[in-house]
Design an enzyme around this catalytic site. Structure first.
Site, PDB file in Angstrom:
ATOM      1  CG  ASP A  40      -1.606  -1.343   1.389  1.00 61.92           C
ATOM      2  OD1 ASP A  40      -2.323  -1.733   0.468  1.00 61.92           O
ATOM      3  OD2 ASP A  40      -1.394  -2.017   2.416  1.00 61.92           O
TER       4      ASP A  40
ATOM      5  CG  HIS B 133      -3.357  -5.089   3.367  1.00 62.88           C
ATOM      6  ND1 HIS B 133      -2.957  -4.238   2.370  1.00 62.88           N
ATOM      7  CD2 HIS B 133      -3.625  -6.275   2.753  1.00 62.88           C
ATOM      8  CE1 HIS B 133      -2.975  -4.867   1.214  1.00 62.88           C
ATOM      9  NE2 HIS B 133      -3.372  -6.109   1.414  1.00 62.88           N
TER      10      HIS B 133
HETATM   11  P1  NAD Z   1      -2.115 -18.478  -4.054  1.00 63.45           P
HETATM   12  O1  NAD Z   1      -3.427 -19.156  -3.862  1.00 63.45           O
HETATM   13  O2  NAD Z   1      -1.551 -18.367  -5.413  1.00 63.45           O
HETATM   14  O3  NAD Z   1      -1.010 -19.194  -3.155  1.00 63.45           O
HETATM   15  C1  NAD Z   1      -1.233 -19.484  -1.817  1.00 63.45           C
HETATM   16  C2  NAD Z   1      -0.460 -20.742  -1.515  1.00 63.45           C
HETATM   17  O4  NAD Z   1      -0.594 -20.997  -0.129  1.00 63.45           O
HETATM   18  C3  NAD Z   1      -0.991 -21.970  -2.253  1.00 63.45           C
HETATM   19  O5  NAD Z   1       0.074 -22.579  -2.973  1.00 63.45           O
HETATM   20  C4  NAD Z   1      -1.519 -22.859  -1.152  1.00 63.45           C
HETATM   21  O6  NAD Z   1      -1.334 -24.236  -1.422  1.00 63.45           O
HETATM   22  C5  NAD Z   1      -0.674 -22.394   0.026  1.00 63.45           C
HETATM   23  N1  NAD Z   1      -1.261 -22.688   1.332  1.00 63.45           N
HETATM   24  C6  NAD Z   1      -2.562 -22.702   1.695  1.00 63.45           C
HETATM   25  N2  NAD Z   1      -2.688 -23.057   2.975  1.00 63.45           N
HETATM   26  C7  NAD Z   1      -1.437 -23.242   3.447  1.00 63.45           C
HETATM   27  C8  NAD Z   1      -0.910 -23.616   4.706  1.00 63.45           C
HETATM   28  N3  NAD Z   1      -1.697 -23.916   5.750  1.00 63.45           N
HETATM   29  N4  NAD Z   1       0.435 -23.712   4.837  1.00 63.45           N
HETATM   30  C9  NAD Z   1       1.247 -23.458   3.797  1.00 63.45           C
HETATM   31  N5  NAD Z   1       0.807 -23.110   2.580  1.00 63.45           N
HETATM   32  C10 NAD Z   1      -0.520 -23.000   2.409  1.00 63.45           C
HETATM   33  O7  NAD Z   1      -2.254 -17.038  -3.357  1.00 63.45           O
HETATM   34  P2  NAD Z   1      -1.251 -15.805  -3.502  1.00 63.45           P
HETATM   35  O8  NAD Z   1      -1.686 -14.959  -4.634  1.00 63.45           O
HETATM   36  O9  NAD Z   1       0.153 -16.284  -3.428  1.00 63.45           O
HETATM   37  O10 NAD Z   1      -1.641 -14.999  -2.171  1.00 63.45           O
HETATM   38  C11 NAD Z   1      -1.340 -15.508  -0.903  1.00 63.45           C
HETATM   39  C12 NAD Z   1      -1.970 -14.615   0.160  1.00 63.45           C
HETATM   40  O11 NAD Z   1      -1.373 -13.324   0.157  1.00 63.45           O
HETATM   41  C13 NAD Z   1      -3.471 -14.384  -0.033  1.00 63.45           C
HETATM   42  O12 NAD Z   1      -4.124 -14.441   1.244  1.00 63.45           O
HETATM   43  C14 NAD Z   1      -3.511 -12.984  -0.589  1.00 63.45           C
HETATM   44  O13 NAD Z   1      -4.764 -12.355  -0.365  1.00 63.45           O
HETATM   45  C15 NAD Z   1      -2.403 -12.334   0.191  1.00 63.45           C
HETATM   46  N6  NAD Z   1      -1.864 -11.071  -0.334  1.00 63.45           N
HETATM   47  C16 NAD Z   1      -1.513 -10.122   0.573  1.00 63.45           C
HETATM   48  C17 NAD Z   1      -0.981  -8.918   0.136  1.00 63.45           C
HETATM   49  C18 NAD Z   1      -0.599  -7.840   1.121  1.00 63.45           C
HETATM   50  O14 NAD Z   1      -0.296  -6.718   0.672  1.00 63.45           O
HETATM   51  N7  NAD Z   1      -0.590  -8.061   2.422  1.00 63.45           N
HETATM   52  C19 NAD Z   1      -0.777  -8.704  -1.228  1.00 63.45           C
HETATM   53  C20 NAD Z   1      -1.131  -9.705  -2.125  1.00 63.45           C
HETATM   54  C21 NAD Z   1      -1.688 -10.902  -1.672  1.00 63.45           C
HETATM   55  C1  LMR Z   2      -3.576  -6.575  -2.487  1.00 62.29           C
HETATM   56  O1  LMR Z   2      -3.657  -5.552  -1.825  1.00 62.29           O
HETATM   57  O2  LMR Z   2      -3.280  -6.584  -3.701  1.00 62.29           O
HETATM   58  C2  LMR Z   2      -3.781  -7.902  -1.803  1.00 62.29           C
HETATM   59  O3  LMR Z   2      -4.128  -7.726  -0.457  1.00 62.29           O
HETATM   60  C3  LMR Z   2      -4.729  -8.793  -2.505  1.00 62.29           C
HETATM   61  C4  LMR Z   2      -6.162  -8.348  -2.308  1.00 62.29           C
HETATM   62  O4  LMR Z   2      -6.987  -9.189  -1.931  1.00 62.29           O
HETATM   63  O5  LMR Z   2      -6.460  -7.177  -2.551  1.00 62.29           O
END
Ligand code: NAD
Ligand code: LMR
Length: 323
Positions: A159, A187
């Site tokens: 962000d 967030h």
């Molecule tokens: P994704 O679905 O591509 O990958 C997530 C992975 O986590 C998968 O491979 C899944 O098998 C694995 N997983 C699920 N449960 C698990 C566990 N108990 N232990 C270990 N691994 C596990 O998702 P992504 O796009 O990589 O996003 C991951 C997370 O990050 C989501 O919750 C997403 O919303 C979040 N995210 C946060 C931000 C931020 O700014 N904070 C930004 C982008 C995404």
């Molecule tokens: C983001 O900010 O891109 C991530 O937290 C993914 C989402 O769910 O918005």
């Protein structure tokens, strides 16, 4: 060369994992002289995919990568971990808020908090990326009573970077022109991107843009950027999230004189409810973050900060059974 730093990454075969591991392995996070050991956690159905990712890491012949462990057991992944990047969890889809993931993802962070408590190095630096990041971080931290709560952080660096990039574009400048900007709170769509304490080329940012642009376009655009990416891409941000995670950990370890944003456990700074994981403006030195003091906050900022605080308190209350 020093001993390898042990870096645990959860969800390592996911979208963010795929963008993250190669940056870490190249030295972008801890520097070109710091060897590393990667400890990668996935769930059983994703272990084949993870093996493929590890083959690709190997095929890069990164000089800094001394060992790669893959496992579906948090206890193994976190054993001796110096850094733990908790990415693994379900992402949201179109039309969802991040807090809609609490039920699905909360249990993951209970288990991982306990495993960190019992197996990670006492100095472990934990970054929670999986959404809803602040409250997942709260869950993990509360399930790790033997670790310093200050070791747990949630990611709002993405962000922060979005806010810098969009301000720079609006004023026709470059990102290096911007200083002092910060993200407050959750967030989520209530986060408060604060330009009151920000400058552009040393001059107050709000002298460079109109108040109406700030309130009606800029703030909603930062708050909704994640949703806009999901709408456009069909899945949530990954490369930019991985980049932010790398920068968050790099700054936490190497330090940052410039103000950045981190979700940290509130000790009541600026009157925020103690104990919630709240994004504050921070600087970092000697491996410790410090909340920037005496930021000017007008009534507008205070009301925005209160809105995001109230949301975090509600999220905390909704997961009280996991704390
Ligand atoms: P994704 O679905 O591509 O990958 C997530 C992975 O986590 C998968 O491979 C899944 O098998 C694995 N997983 C699920 N449960 C698990 C566990 N108990 N232990 C270990 N691994 C596990 O998702 P992504 O796009 O990589 O996003 C991951 C997370 O990050 C989501 O919750 C997403 O919303 C979040 N995210 C946060 C931000 C931020 O700014 N904070 C930004 C982008 C995404
Ligand atoms: C983001 O900010 O891109 C991530 O937290 C993914 C989402 O769910 O918005």
């Amino acid at each position: 060369m020093t001993d390898p730093v042990r870096i645990a990454v959860t969800g390592a075969a996911g979208q963010i994992g795929y963008a993250l591991l190669f940056r870490i392995a190249s030295g972008a996070m801890l520097g070109k002289d710091q060897p590393i050991e990667l400890k990668l956690l996935e769930i059983p159905p994703a272990m084949d995919a993870l093996r493929g990712v590890v083959m690709e890491v190997e095929d890069c012949a990164f000089p800094l990568v001394r060992n790669v462990v893959t496992t579906d057991q948090p206890e193994v992944a976190f054993e001796g971990a110096d850094v733990a990047m908790l990415v693994g969890s379900r992402p949201r889809g179109p039309g969802m808020e991040r807090k809609d993931l609490l039920e699905a993802n909360g249990a993951i962070f209970t288990q991982q908090g306990k495993a960190l408590n019992d197996h990670a190095a006492k100095h472990v630096k934990v970054l929670v990326v999986g959404n809803p990041a602040n409250t997942n971080c709260l869950i993990a931290q509360n399930n790790a009573p033997d670790l310093d709560p200050a070791n747990f952080t949630a990611m709002t660096k993405l962000d922060h970077n979005r806010a810098i990039a969009q301000l720079a574009r609006q004023v026709g400048g470059v990102v290096e022109d911007i200083d002092g900007l910060a993200i407050w709170g959750n967030h989520s769509s209530t986060m408060f991107p604060d330009l009151i304490g920000a400058t552009v080329k040393g001059k107050p940012a709000l002298e460079n843009v109109s108040q109406s642009w700030y309130e009606d376009e800029y703030i909603p655009s930062i708050q909704q950027r994640g949703a806009a990416i999901i709408a456009a891409r069909g899945s949530s941000s990954a490369a930019s999230a991985a980049n932010a995670a790398v920068e968050h950990v790099r700054e936490w370890i190497a330090g940052s004189d410039a103000v950045t944003s981190m979700g940290i456990r509130s000790s009541g700074q600026y009157g925020i409810e103690e104990g919630v994981i709240f994004s504050y403006p921070v600087t970092v030195s000697n491996g410790a973050y410090n909340v920037a003091e005496n930021r000017e906050l007008n009534d507008f900022a205070r009301s925005k900060i209160e809105t995001t605080e109230v949301e975090l308190i509600k999220e905390r209350d909704a997961v009280a059974h996991l704390l």
